[in-house]
Scaffold this motif. Structure first.
Motif, PDB file in Angstrom:
ATOM      1  N   LEU A 125       0.880  -0.936   0.166  1.00 26.20           N
ATOM      2  CA  LEU A 125       0.033   0.017   0.124  1.00 26.20           C
ATOM      3  C   LEU A 125       0.927   1.411   0.064  1.00 26.20           C
ATOM      4  CD1 LEU A 125      -2.807   1.088   0.092  1.00 26.20           C
ATOM      5  CD2 LEU A 125      -2.440   1.435   2.671  1.00 26.20           C
ATOM      6  N   TYR A 126       0.682   1.947  -1.033  1.00 23.65           N
ATOM      7  CA  TYR A 126       1.335   3.405  -1.091  1.00 23.65           C
ATOM      8  C   TYR A 126       0.642   4.302  -0.754  1.00 23.65           C
ATOM      9  CZ  TYR A 126       4.469   0.845  -4.148  1.00 23.65           C
ATOM     10  OH  TYR A 126       5.529  -0.027  -4.941  1.00 23.65           O
ATOM     11  N   VAL A 127       1.003   5.241   0.283  1.00 29.33           N
ATOM     12  CA  VAL A 127       0.069   6.440   0.912  1.00 29.33           C
ATOM     13  C   VAL A 127       0.809   7.869   0.490  1.00 29.33           C
ATOM     14  CG1 VAL A 127      -0.817   7.238   2.721  1.00 29.33           C
ATOM     15  CG2 VAL A 127      -0.736   4.804   2.606  1.00 29.33           C
ATOM     16  N   ASP A 128       0.035   8.677   0.037  1.00 27.21           N
ATOM     17  CA  ASP A 128       0.487  10.008  -0.296  1.00 27.21           C
ATOM     18  C   ASP A 128      -0.659  10.922   0.325  1.00 27.21           C
ATOM     19  OD1 ASP A 128       1.391  12.327  -0.800  1.00 27.21           O
ATOM     20  OD2 ASP A 128       1.915  12.118  -2.877  1.00 27.21           O
ATOM     21  N   LYS A 129      -0.496  11.501   1.632  1.00 30.95           N
ATOM     22  CA  LYS A 129      -1.456  12.220   2.170  1.00 30.95           C
ATOM     23  C   LYS A 129      -1.055  13.757   2.353  1.00 30.95           C
ATOM     24  CE  LYS A 129      -4.154  10.313   5.272  1.00 30.95           C
ATOM     25  NZ  LYS A 129      -4.678   9.546   6.302  1.00 30.95           N
ATOM     26  N   GLY A 130      -2.250  14.588   2.024  1.00 28.47           N
ATOM     27  CA  GLY A 130      -1.804  15.962   1.875  1.00 28.47           C
ATOM     28  C   GLY A 130      -2.462  16.627   3.642  1.00 28.47           C
ATOM     29  N   GLY A 131      -2.440  17.807   3.537  1.00 30.93           N
ATOM     30  CA  GLY A 131      -2.642  18.467   4.736  1.00 30.93           C
ATOM     31  C   GLY A 131      -1.741  18.410   5.832  1.00 30.93           C
ATOM     32  N   SER A 132      -1.915  19.168   6.953  1.00 29.46           N
ATOM     33  CA  SER A 132      -0.653  19.592   7.858  1.00 29.46           C
ATOM     34  C   SER A 132      -0.356  18.337   8.661  1.00 29.46           C
ATOM     35  CB  SER A 132      -1.701  20.448   9.052  1.00 29.46           C
ATOM     36  OG  SER A 132      -2.675  19.751   9.517  1.00 29.46           O
TER      37      SER A 132
END
Length: 315
Positions: A125-132
């Motif tokens: 599982l590759y994860v790229d999360k935005g936000g603070s």
């Protein structure tokens, strides 16, 4: 559980937010983790279903203790614009309209997963999360299925991407490890909704085997009917791999509006198994979360009893 490692870099995306330190979990000291049979999909081509058992998962069991936090880390895409996360809602790259509807594809996938026998595999599982509180990372986990009554399925929740969870059955008991605790797996026929699937698709993928639920039939049928505001198309194509033409199915769903989202599920059609899932969402603040799940499977290889030992007492 086998000690593995993860380095998940968290970064502040909003001005004025302090950059939190990287999260480092359980350094790997074993000789585990050969080159996996799945790879980053830079051209939107699905990874191969590993019918030739090349680079099978390492022959190491889980121990009798609770799973530990973290998984073997793998190289993740570093940019939210990386093509590995891109979902091309078009007919290019050989994709053509499918003769099968999304619901028909889902039914075949549920049947295939429900009847898995002597299968092992790896998922990433590759994860790229935005936000603070965003960041990026990638985690590998393992799947071992003797049959519907004996399995050991590891999975990573998108909402807790630093923890490997587990579904395990020994022929008499079936247990789930999630959120730091064990609980019995309950067989039921509840409908799988689109919103729930988006939140939990690494676990829901194996719902027809573990909980006897027609997960893929329900979700793909709901998407095709517009549940959640999605517009959906069903496609197919042939890919030349290792000198053989391999058929693939694909279901793509797109939603506009205040909470836009894109979903792509690719299946190796000969065995009707999922090999790539991408889910890209954006919340009301404009913060994006991009997820890519990839899988490779090996077939007809003996699996030792040690993989199917439930480590806690069930009811």
């Amino acid at each position: 559980m086998i000690v593995r490692c993860l380095v998940l870099f968290l970064c502040a995306a909003l001005a004025g937010c302090a950059k939190p330190p990287p999260l480092v979990v359980a350094k790997n000291t074993s000789s585990e983790a050969p080159t996996p049979s799945v790879s980053t999909d830079k051209t939107n081509a699905p990874p191969p279903s590993d019918t030739k058992a090349e680079n099978p998962p390492p022959d190491k069991p889980s121990d009798k203790k609770s799973p530990k936090k973290g998984a073997k880390s793998v190289k993740a895409p570093k940019s939210s614009s990386n093509k590995a996360f891109a979902i091309e809602d078009s007919d290019k790259d050989g994709w053509k309209p499918n003769r099968l509807s999304p619901a028909e594809i889902g039914s075949k996938v549920d049947e295939a997963i429900r009847n898995l026998v002597k299968v092992s595999g790896e998922t990433i599982l590759y994860v790229d999360k935005g936000g603070s509180e965003g960041g990026h990372g990638a985690l590998r986990s393992y799947v071992r299925v003797r049959d519907r009554n004996a399995y050991n399925i590891e999975y990573v929740s998108p909402n807790d991407p630093a923890t490997v969870n587990q579904l395990i059955a020994d022929g008499q008991r079936a247990m789930r490890y999630q959120a730091g605790k064990w609980s019995p797996v309950i067989q039921n026929h509840r409908r799988a909704g689109v919103a729930e699937w988006i939140e939990n698709f690494p676990r829901e993928t194996f719902g027809s085997l573990v909980e006897n639920r027609a997960v893929w039939t329900s979700v793909l049928s709901a998407l095709s009917k517009g549940e959640g505001g999605f517009h959906t198309k069903s496609q197919e194509r042939m890919v030349l791999r290792g000198g053989n033409h391999v058929p693939y199915w694909r279901v793509v769903a797109h939603r506009n509006g205040p909470s836009p989202a894109d979903i792509e599920a690719i299946f190796e059609a000969k065995r009707a198994l999922p090999v790539t899932i991408r889910v890209n969402t954006k919340n009301a603040k404009g913060e994006e979360t991009k997820l890519q799940w990839q899988a490779g499977f090996n077939f007809h290889k003996p699996l030792d009893d040690k993989y199917f030992q439930v480590p806690v007492k069930g009811n």
